[in-house]
Design a protein around this motif. Structure first.
Motif, PDB file in Angstrom:
ATOM      1  N   ASN A  91     -88.720  50.389 -48.224  1.00 51.54           N
ATOM      2  CA  ASN A  91     -90.005  49.694 -48.099  1.00 51.54           C
ATOM      3  C   ASN A  91     -90.260  49.192 -46.678  1.00 51.54           C
ATOM      4  O   ASN A  91     -90.420  47.984 -46.459  1.00 51.54           O
ATOM      5  N   PRO A  92     -90.309  50.083 -45.699  1.00 50.36           N
ATOM      6  CA  PRO A  92     -90.415  49.661 -44.298  1.00 50.36           C
ATOM      7  C   PRO A  92     -91.692  48.876 -43.987  1.00 50.36           C
ATOM      8  O   PRO A  92     -91.673  48.011 -43.106  1.00 50.36           O
ATOM      9  N   THR A  93     -92.754  49.129 -44.750  1.00 53.17           N
ATOM     10  CA  THR A  93     -94.012  48.434 -44.448  1.00 53.17           C
ATOM     11  C   THR A  93     -93.865  46.921 -44.609  1.00 53.17           C
ATOM     12  O   THR A  93     -94.469  46.150 -43.873  1.00 53.17           O
ATOM     13  N   VAL A  94     -93.051  46.522 -45.613  1.00 49.77           N
ATOM     14  CA  VAL A  94     -92.858  45.081 -45.822  1.00 49.77           C
ATOM     15  C   VAL A  94     -91.503  44.636 -45.263  1.00 49.77           C
ATOM     16  O   VAL A  94     -90.945  43.619 -45.682  1.00 49.77           O
TER      17      VAL A  94
ATOM     18  N   HIS B 274     -94.837  62.072 -51.347  1.00 51.85           N
ATOM     19  CA  HIS B 274     -94.838  61.986 -49.876  1.00 51.85           C
ATOM     20  C   HIS B 274     -93.562  61.357 -49.358  1.00 51.85           C
ATOM     21  O   HIS B 274     -92.824  60.698 -50.099  1.00 51.85           O
TER      22      HIS B 274
ATOM     23  N   ASN C 286     -88.334  47.372 -60.462  1.00 48.88           N
ATOM     24  CA  ASN C 286     -87.189  47.784 -59.643  1.00 48.88           C
ATOM     25  C   ASN C 286     -86.045  48.186 -60.571  1.00 48.88           C
ATOM     26  O   ASN C 286     -85.621  47.402 -61.410  1.00 48.88           O
TER      27      ASN C 286
ATOM     28  N   GLU D 293     -88.226  51.970 -57.255  1.00 50.17           N
ATOM     29  CA  GLU D 293     -89.259  51.143 -57.891  1.00 50.17           C
ATOM     30  C   GLU D 293     -90.336  52.033 -58.473  1.00 50.17           C
ATOM     31  O   GLU D 293     -90.767  52.984 -57.837  1.00 50.17           O
TER      32      GLU D 293
ATOM     33  N   ILE E 136     -93.095  56.193 -45.550  1.00 49.68           N
ATOM     34  CA  ILE E 136     -93.876  55.947 -44.332  1.00 49.68           C
ATOM     35  C   ILE E 136     -93.857  54.447 -44.016  1.00 49.68           C
ATOM     36  O   ILE E 136     -93.922  53.623 -44.945  1.00 49.68           O
TER      37      ILE E 136
ATOM     38  N   THR F 111     -94.305  46.866 -59.284  1.00 41.90           N
ATOM     39  CA  THR F 111     -93.334  47.959 -59.460  1.00 41.90           C
ATOM     40  C   THR F 111     -92.063  47.421 -60.085  1.00 41.90           C
ATOM     41  O   THR F 111     -91.508  46.424 -59.617  1.00 41.90           O
TER      42      THR F 111
ATOM     43  N   LEU G 199    -101.336  54.260 -51.921  1.00 42.11           N
ATOM     44  CA  LEU G 199    -100.968  54.092 -53.333  1.00 42.11           C
ATOM     45  C   LEU G 199    -102.121  54.513 -54.245  1.00 42.11           C
ATOM     46  O   LEU G 199    -101.902  55.101 -55.314  1.00 42.11           O
TER      47      LEU G 199
ATOM     48  N   LYS H 126     -89.137  41.430 -54.537  1.00 43.76           N
ATOM     49  CA  LYS H 126     -89.742  40.379 -53.693  1.00 43.76           C
ATOM     50  C   LYS H 126     -91.090  39.911 -54.225  1.00 43.76           C
ATOM     51  O   LYS H 126     -91.759  39.088 -53.591  1.00 43.76           O
ATOM     52  N   LYS H 127     -91.526  40.498 -55.338  1.00 36.87           N
ATOM     53  CA  LYS H 127     -92.805  40.129 -56.010  1.00 36.87           C
ATOM     54  C   LYS H 127     -94.022  40.381 -55.120  1.00 36.87           C
ATOM     55  O   LYS H 127     -95.030  39.678 -55.231  1.00 36.87           O
ATOM     56  N   ILE H 128     -93.910  41.363 -54.256  1.00 38.25           N
ATOM     57  CA  ILE H 128     -95.052  41.712 -53.403  1.00 38.25           C
ATOM     58  C   ILE H 128     -95.986  42.657 -54.157  1.00 38.25           C
ATOM     59  O   ILE H 128     -97.205  42.602 -54.041  1.00 38.25           O
ATOM     60  N   GLY H 129     -95.347  43.534 -54.977  1.00 34.09           N
ATOM     61  CA  GLY H 129     -96.111  44.560 -55.690  1.00 34.09           C
ATOM     62  C   GLY H 129     -97.340  44.011 -56.404  1.00 34.09           C
ATOM     63  O   GLY H 129     -98.456  44.519 -56.237  1.00 34.09           O
TER      64      GLY H 129
HETATM   65  C1  LIG Z   1     -95.410  55.613 -55.405  1.00 37.10           C
HETATM   66  C2  LIG Z   1     -95.061  54.589 -54.377  1.00 37.10           C
HETATM   67  C3  LIG Z   1     -94.931  54.984 -53.050  1.00 37.10           C
HETATM   68  C4  LIG Z   1     -94.612  54.073 -52.047  1.00 37.10           C
HETATM   69  N1  LIG Z   1     -94.464  54.503 -50.760  1.00 37.10           N
HETATM   70  C5  LIG Z   1     -94.142  53.614 -49.791  1.00 37.10           C
HETATM   71  C6  LIG Z   1     -93.959  54.022 -48.443  1.00 37.10           C
HETATM   72  O1  LIG Z   1     -94.051  55.206 -48.096  1.00 37.10           O
HETATM   73  N2  LIG Z   1     -93.679  53.087 -47.497  1.00 37.10           N
HETATM   74  C7  LIG Z   1     -93.538  51.773 -47.819  1.00 37.10           C
HETATM   75  O2  LIG Z   1     -93.272  50.967 -46.938  1.00 37.10           O
HETATM   76  N3  LIG Z   1     -93.705  51.348 -49.097  1.00 37.10           N
HETATM   77  C8  LIG Z   1     -94.000  52.227 -50.079  1.00 37.10           C
HETATM   78  N4  LIG Z   1     -94.176  51.795 -51.383  1.00 37.10           N
HETATM   79  C9  LIG Z   1     -94.361  50.391 -51.660  1.00 37.10           C
HETATM   80  C10 LIG Z   1     -93.179  49.559 -51.677  1.00 37.10           C
HETATM   81  O3  LIG Z   1     -92.379  50.050 -52.669  1.00 37.10           O
HETATM   82  C11 LIG Z   1     -93.677  48.157 -51.894  1.00 37.10           C
HETATM   83  O4  LIG Z   1     -93.330  47.431 -50.786  1.00 37.10           O
HETATM   84  C12 LIG Z   1     -93.091  47.558 -53.114  1.00 37.10           C
HETATM   85  O5  LIG Z   1     -93.769  48.129 -54.196  1.00 37.10           O
HETATM   86  C13 LIG Z   1     -93.156  46.056 -53.196  1.00 37.10           C
HETATM   87  O6  LIG Z   1     -92.286  45.791 -54.245  1.00 37.10           O
HETATM   88  P1  LIG Z   1     -91.755  44.385 -54.667  1.00 37.10           P
HETATM   89  O7  LIG Z   1     -92.837  43.762 -55.479  1.00 37.10           O
HETATM   90  O8  LIG Z   1     -90.548  44.766 -55.511  1.00 37.10           O
HETATM   91  O9  LIG Z   1     -91.411  43.608 -53.460  1.00 37.10           O
HETATM   92  C14 LIG Z   1     -94.465  52.707 -52.395  1.00 37.10           C
HETATM   93  C15 LIG Z   1     -94.593  52.293 -53.723  1.00 37.10           C
HETATM   94  C16 LIG Z   1     -94.868  53.219 -54.720  1.00 37.10           C
HETATM   95  C17 LIG Z   1     -95.007  52.751 -56.128  1.00 37.10           C
END
Ligand SMILES: Cc1cc2nc3c(=O)[nH]c(=O)nc-3n(C[C@H](O)[C@H](O)[C@H](O)COP(=O)(O)O)c2cc1C
Ligand SMILES: Nc1ncnc2c1ncn2[C@@H]1O[C@H](COP(=O)(O)OP(=O)(O)O)[C@@H](O)[C@H]1O
Length: 323
Positions: free
Chosen positions: A261-264, A296, A226, A272, A299, A224, A311, A214-217
């Motif tokens: 990726n529940p946060t997003v 971890h 994928n 990833e 979350i 990240t 992070l 989704k290019k959020i990283g």
């Molecule tokens: C080491 C690591 C741990 C992560 N832990 C979580 C997590 O616990 N909860 C969460 O919602 N996202 C977590 N993420 C982030 C999601 O993967 C993030 O939404 C994602 O990197 C966005 O990716 P995108 O650019 O492919 O959309 C973590 C990412 C990394 C690299």
């Protein structure tokens, strides 16, 4: 029963060329075989002991070594709807067999005709007549053939008549626990990476090509990659991990997320990896990650700021990790 020493002299390796056969009729050799059979999922330390013993008796008796395994896994034949995940893709298993010095790998399809062979028919028609097996090594609990009618006792009985030797390997223990593919799967599914790696004798890895997300990283300072993994490959439990990353022949430190990726508000399960000290476009590249430790659980953070804080902490722990 033969006892197994984890550190064997045969671990100091020479590389052999592995020949792979999907059909027994394609195989022909002047040399007889020292062979073992089984699924060998993971090619873990118990399997490695069998392989080392094959190489030892092969060298002593001027035999080539061989492993006979089944692909696809017979459980897909018996339960087509079962969601079985494996420790090794076919490529990984083949590479491990080659690395450990096996000469011949038979990948038998578990078809109708084959699965109706009794244990005794299998020994006579396949092992002795087709493959010219002179030395057979099986694991401590191995049974084979229709209704699992073949076992060590049957092999002992047939060995005299058919002129081969047979040996059974003892189970290999780590911390008084038998090593098994099931235990390794369970360790990975509960995030116990170090335990799994100890039983495997190498670091659990996944490989795949890098796809678009989704290019959020990149917008939060943590791009990240994928990884698209094979569907049969077992993924460790959801969460974050310290990994080694192999891309374009180079090795890097990385931190990896398995999850939705529940946060997003993601819904798809993704794998990833953020690669430390790295800034390249690697879409469509093949990459491999080796799992080293758990960081971890997954979350659902209250917003991106909290995610970024975590992070940053993951990055610090990854930098400090003794690779
Ligand atoms: C080491 C690591 C741990 C992560 N832990 C979580 C997590 O616990 N909860 C969460 O919602 N996202 C977590 N993420 C982030 C999601 O993967 C993030 O939404 C994602 O990197 C966005 O990716 P995108 O650019 O492919 O959309 C973590 C990412 C990394 C690299
Ligand atoms: N340090 C890094 N770790 C991982 N990927 C990186 C890194 N630096 C650049 N990239 C590139 O950025 C892409 C990931 O950026 P991101 O914004 O997370 O997009 P996507 O959602 O498509 O994964 C990777 O696929 C890779 O091509």
């Amino acid at each position: 029963m033969i006892h197994c020493y984890i550190i064997s002299i045969f671990a100091l390796k020479f590389f052999s060329v592995l020949k792979v056969f999907k059909n027994f009729n394609d195989y022909s050799s002047q040399k007889s075989l020292a062979l073992s059979l089984g699924m060998f999922d993971g090619v873990h330390l118990g399997h490695k002991c069998i392989i080392d013993e094959l190489i030892k008796v092969g060298t002593e008796n001027h035999l080539e070594t061989a492993v006979l395994t089944f692909w696809p896994h017979p459980r897909f034949v018996f339960n087509p709807n079962e969601d079985l995940k494996l420790l090794n893709t076919l490529d990984e298993k083949t590479l491990l067999m080659e690395k450990y010095g096996i000469n011949n790998l038979f990948l038998k399809e578990f078809d109708e005709e084959f699965r109706n062979l009794t244990g005794e028919e299998f020994v006579r028609q396949i092992l002795v007549e087709k493959l010219n097996v002179k030395y057979l090594i099986i694991g401590y609990d191995h049974s084979f053939g229709k209704n699992k009618s073949g076992n060590f006792e049957l092999l002992q009985k047939l060995s005299k008549e058919l002129g081969f030797e047979v040996e059974q390997m003892e189970a290999i223990n780590i911390h008084e626990n038998n090593v098994s593919s099931t235990k390794i799967r369970n360790a990975l599914l509960t995030g116990k990476i170090k335990e799994a790696n100890e039983m495997l004798g190498y670091s659990y890895s996944v490989s795949g090509t890098v796809s678009h997300g989704k290019k959020i990283g990149r917008t939060i300072g943590y791009p990240t990659a994928n990884i698209e993994t094979e569907s049969i490959k077992l993924l460790p439990k959801k969460g974050a991990y310290i990994v080694e990353v192999f891309v374009k022949g180079q090795q890097y430190k990385g931190m990896l997320s398995v999850g939705t990726n529940p946060t997003v508000n993601g819904d798809k399960l993704t794998v990833e990896v953020y690669i430390l000290d790295f800034n390249q476009d690697i879409y469509d590249e093949k990459i491999t990650v080796k799992f080293r430790d758990f960081l971890h659980e997954e979350i659902k953070f209250e917003g991106l700021e909290k995610l970024i804080e975590r992070l940053d902490e993951d990055k610090r722990l990854t930098e400090e990790f003794n690779f």
